[in-house]
Design a protein around this motif. Structure first.
Motif, mmCIF file in Angstrom:
data_model
loop_
_atom_site.group_PDB
_atom_site.id
_atom_site.type_symbol
_atom_site.label_atom_id
_atom_site.label_comp_id
_atom_site.label_asym_id
_atom_site.label_seq_id
_atom_site.Cartn_x
_atom_site.Cartn_y
_atom_site.Cartn_z
ATOM 1 N N PRO A 32 0.795 -1.222 0.000
ATOM 2 C CA PRO A 32 0.000 0.000 0.000
ATOM 3 C C PRO A 32 0.831 1.277 0.000
ATOM 4 N N VAL A 33 2.040 1.233 0.523
ATOM 5 C CA VAL A 33 2.907 2.424 0.515
ATOM 6 C C VAL A 33 3.299 2.757 -0.925
ATOM 7 N N VAL A 34 3.712 1.752 -1.679
ATOM 8 C CA VAL A 34 4.052 1.963 -3.083
ATOM 9 C C VAL A 34 2.812 2.410 -3.847
ATOM 10 N N ALA A 35 1.673 1.796 -3.550
ATOM 11 C CA ALA A 35 0.434 2.164 -4.232
ATOM 12 C C ALA A 35 0.108 3.639 -4.006
ATOM 13 N N GLU A 36 0.257 4.083 -2.784
ATOM 14 C CA GLU A 36 -0.074 5.481 -2.481
ATOM 15 C C GLU A 36 0.905 6.454 -3.117
ATOM 16 N N GLN A 76 8.351 -17.744 -21.702
ATOM 17 C CA GLN A 76 8.129 -18.254 -20.351
ATOM 18 C C GLN A 76 7.028 -17.413 -19.715
ATOM 19 N N VAL A 77 5.813 -17.903 -19.752
ATOM 20 C CA VAL A 77 4.670 -17.157 -19.235
ATOM 21 C C VAL A 77 4.728 -17.139 -17.707
ATOM 22 N N GLN A 78 4.589 -15.929 -17.152
ATOM 23 C CA GLN A 78 4.559 -15.745 -15.700
ATOM 24 C C GLN A 78 3.200 -15.198 -15.318
ATOM 25 N N GLU A 79 2.690 -15.624 -14.180
ATOM 26 C CA GLU A 79 1.397 -15.140 -13.715
ATOM 27 C C GLU A 79 1.563 -14.451 -12.379
ATOM 28 N N LEU A 80 1.012 -13.262 -12.285
ATOM 29 C CA LEU A 80 1.008 -12.517 -11.039
ATOM 30 C C LEU A 80 0.002 -13.187 -10.109
ATOM 31 N N PRO A 81 0.305 -13.323 -8.821
ATOM 32 C CA PRO A 81 -0.656 -13.959 -7.909
ATOM 33 C C PRO A 81 -1.976 -13.168 -7.876
ATOM 34 N N LEU A 82 -3.074 -13.827 -8.217
ATOM 35 C CA LEU A 82 -4.355 -13.127 -8.301
ATOM 36 C C LEU A 82 -4.796 -12.547 -6.959
ATOM 37 N N GLU A 83 -4.467 -13.199 -5.864
ATOM 38 C CA GLU A 83 -4.845 -12.658 -4.549
ATOM 39 C C GLU A 83 -4.169 -11.308 -4.304
ATOM 40 N N GLU A 84 -2.920 -11.166 -4.741
ATOM 41 C CA GLU A 84 -2.206 -9.892 -4.575
ATOM 42 C C GLU A 84 -2.795 -8.821 -5.497
ATOM 43 N N LEU A 85 -3.149 -9.224 -6.706
ATOM 44 C CA LEU A 85 -3.762 -8.287 -7.638
ATOM 45 C C LEU A 85 -5.126 -7.839 -7.123
ATOM 46 N N LEU A 86 -5.861 -8.741 -6.530
ATOM 47 C CA LEU A 86 -7.155 -8.404 -5.946
ATOM 48 C C LEU A 86 -6.988 -7.388 -4.809
ATOM 49 N N LYS A 87 -5.947 -7.551 -3.992
ATOM 50 C CA LYS A 87 -5.653 -6.560 -2.937
ATOM 51 C C LYS A 87 -5.404 -5.190 -3.562
ATOM 52 N N GLU A 88 -4.646 -5.172 -4.650
ATOM 53 C CA GLU A 88 -4.320 -3.916 -5.329
ATOM 54 C C GLU A 88 -5.582 -3.251 -5.880
ATOM 55 N N ILE A 89 -6.427 -4.031 -6.554
ATOM 56 C CA ILE A 89 -7.653 -3.487 -7.133
ATOM 57 C C ILE A 89 -8.575 -2.963 -6.033
ATOM 58 N N THR A 90 -8.735 -3.724 -4.968
ATOM 59 C CA THR A 90 -9.596 -3.311 -3.862
ATOM 60 C C THR A 90 -9.080 -2.025 -3.225
#
Length: 128
Positions: A32-36, A76-90
Protein backbone atom coordinates in the motif's frame (compact mmCIF):
# COMPACT_ATOMS: atom_id res chain seq x y z
CA UNK A 1 23.17 6.15 -21.85
CA UNK A 2 23.83 7.99 -18.59
CA UNK A 3 20.25 9.32 -18.57
CA UNK A 4 19.00 5.76 -17.97
CA UNK A 5 21.30 5.01 -15.05
CA UNK A 6 19.46 4.58 -11.79
CA UNK A 7 16.09 3.87 -13.38
CA UNK A 8 14.50 0.77 -11.88
CA UNK A 9 14.17 -2.26 -14.17
CA UNK A 10 16.31 -0.85 -16.98
CA UNK A 11 19.43 -2.69 -18.06
CA UNK A 12 21.70 -2.18 -21.05
CA UNK A 13 22.03 -4.36 -24.10
CA UNK A 14 24.46 -3.86 -26.97
CA UNK A 15 25.64 -0.38 -28.00
CA UNK A 16 24.48 1.07 -24.67
CA UNK A 17 20.81 0.98 -25.63
CA UNK A 18 18.44 0.56 -22.70
CA UNK A 19 16.56 -2.69 -22.42
CA UNK A 20 14.03 -3.58 -19.75
CA UNK A 21 14.97 -6.40 -17.44
CA UNK A 22 12.45 -9.19 -17.13
CA UNK A 23 10.95 -9.01 -13.68
CA UNK A 24 9.69 -12.11 -11.90
CA UNK A 25 6.07 -11.09 -11.36
CA UNK A 26 5.21 -14.41 -9.71
CA UNK A 27 6.70 -13.01 -6.48
CA UNK A 28 4.66 -9.79 -6.53
CA UNK A 29 3.25 -8.67 -3.19
CA UNK A 30 0.90 -5.70 -3.00
CA UNK A 31 2.41 -2.82 -1.01
CA UNK A 32 0.00 0.00 0.00
CA UNK A 33 2.91 2.42 0.52
CA UNK A 34 4.05 1.96 -3.08
CA UNK A 35 0.43 2.16 -4.23
CA UNK A 36 -0.07 5.48 -2.48
CA UNK A 37 3.20 6.99 -3.66
CA UNK A 38 3.31 5.66 -7.23
CA UNK A 39 0.12 3.99 -8.44
CA UNK A 40 -2.49 6.40 -7.07
CA UNK A 41 -1.03 9.64 -8.51
CA UNK A 42 -0.60 8.00 -11.92
CA UNK A 43 -4.11 6.52 -11.82
CA UNK A 44 -5.58 9.92 -11.01
CA UNK A 45 -3.64 11.43 -13.93
CA UNK A 46 -4.77 8.71 -16.33
CA UNK A 47 -8.28 8.51 -14.82
CA UNK A 48 -7.69 4.74 -14.57
CA UNK A 49 -5.36 2.19 -13.03
CA UNK A 50 -3.49 -0.10 -15.39
CA UNK A 51 -3.18 -3.73 -14.36
CA UNK A 52 -1.41 -6.74 -15.75
CA UNK A 53 -1.87 -10.26 -14.43
CA UNK A 54 0.51 -12.19 -16.62
CA UNK A 55 3.49 -11.72 -18.89
CA UNK A 56 4.79 -13.90 -21.61
CA UNK A 57 3.76 -15.17 -24.99
CA UNK A 58 2.62 -18.68 -25.77
CA UNK A 59 3.61 -18.35 -29.44
CA UNK A 60 6.81 -16.32 -29.64
CA UNK A 61 6.86 -16.59 -33.41
CA UNK A 62 4.77 -13.74 -34.83
CA UNK A 63 6.74 -11.83 -37.47
CA UNK A 64 5.02 -8.52 -36.65
CA UNK A 65 5.82 -8.61 -32.92
CA UNK A 66 8.91 -7.19 -31.23
CA UNK A 67 8.27 -8.81 -27.84
CA UNK A 68 10.96 -11.46 -28.37
CA UNK A 69 13.54 -8.73 -29.01
CA UNK A 70 12.55 -6.71 -25.95
CA UNK A 71 12.03 -9.74 -23.67
CA UNK A 72 14.14 -12.64 -24.97
CA UNK A 73 12.53 -15.11 -22.53
CA UNK A 74 8.99 -13.97 -23.29
CA UNK A 75 7.83 -17.50 -24.06
CA UNK A 76 8.13 -18.25 -20.35
CA UNK A 77 4.67 -17.16 -19.24
CA UNK A 78 4.56 -15.74 -15.70
CA UNK A 79 1.40 -15.14 -13.71
CA UNK A 80 1.01 -12.52 -11.04
CA UNK A 81 -0.66 -13.96 -7.91
CA UNK A 82 -4.35 -13.13 -8.30
CA UNK A 83 -4.84 -12.66 -4.55
CA UNK A 84 -2.21 -9.89 -4.57
CA UNK A 85 -3.76 -8.29 -7.64
CA UNK A 86 -7.16 -8.40 -5.95
CA UNK A 87 -5.65 -6.56 -2.94
CA UNK A 88 -4.32 -3.92 -5.33
CA UNK A 89 -7.65 -3.49 -7.13
CA UNK A 90 -9.60 -3.31 -3.86
CA UNK A 91 -7.18 -0.76 -2.39
CA UNK A 92 -7.33 1.41 -5.50
CA UNK A 93 -11.15 1.26 -5.56
CA UNK A 94 -11.26 2.21 -1.87
CA UNK A 95 -9.16 5.25 -2.80
CA UNK A 96 -11.48 6.42 -5.57
CA UNK A 97 -10.07 4.69 -8.65
CA UNK A 98 -12.95 2.87 -10.33
CA UNK A 99 -11.67 2.39 -13.89
CA UNK A 100 -9.08 -0.30 -14.59
CA UNK A 101 -7.29 -0.82 -17.90
CA UNK A 102 -6.15 -4.36 -18.44
CA UNK A 103 -2.79 -4.44 -20.20
CA UNK A 104 -2.20 -8.12 -20.39
CA UNK A 105 -0.75 -10.48 -22.94
CA UNK A 106 -3.75 -12.74 -22.42
CA UNK A 107 -5.76 -10.16 -24.39
CA UNK A 108 -3.65 -10.95 -27.47
CA UNK A 109 -4.40 -14.63 -26.95
CA UNK A 110 -8.11 -13.81 -27.04
CA UNK A 111 -7.64 -12.46 -30.56
CA UNK A 112 -6.39 -15.93 -31.53
CA UNK A 113 -9.44 -17.61 -29.96
CA UNK A 114 -7.97 -18.58 -26.58
CA UNK A 115 -10.40 -18.05 -23.69
CA UNK A 116 -9.44 -15.35 -21.14
CA UNK A 117 -8.92 -17.79 -18.26
CA UNK A 118 -7.02 -15.48 -15.88
CA UNK A 119 -9.32 -12.55 -16.59
CA UNK A 120 -12.32 -14.74 -15.76
CA UNK A 121 -10.66 -15.97 -12.54
CA UNK A 122 -9.93 -12.40 -11.50
CA UNK A 123 -13.44 -11.17 -12.35
CA UNK A 124 -15.00 -13.97 -10.30
CA UNK A 125 -12.98 -12.92 -7.23
CA UNK A 126 -13.92 -9.22 -7.35
CA UNK A 127 -16.78 -8.57 -4.94
CA UNK A 128 -19.92 -6.91 -6.40
Amino acid sequence: PSTYQGIANVTFAGAGKPKRARLDITKYEFDPVVAEQEYLPLAKDLKAHQIEFSRGCVWGACSFCSIQQVFPNAQQVQELPLEELLKEITWMADHGVLVFRILDWEMAAMAKGKPPIKLRELAEKIPP
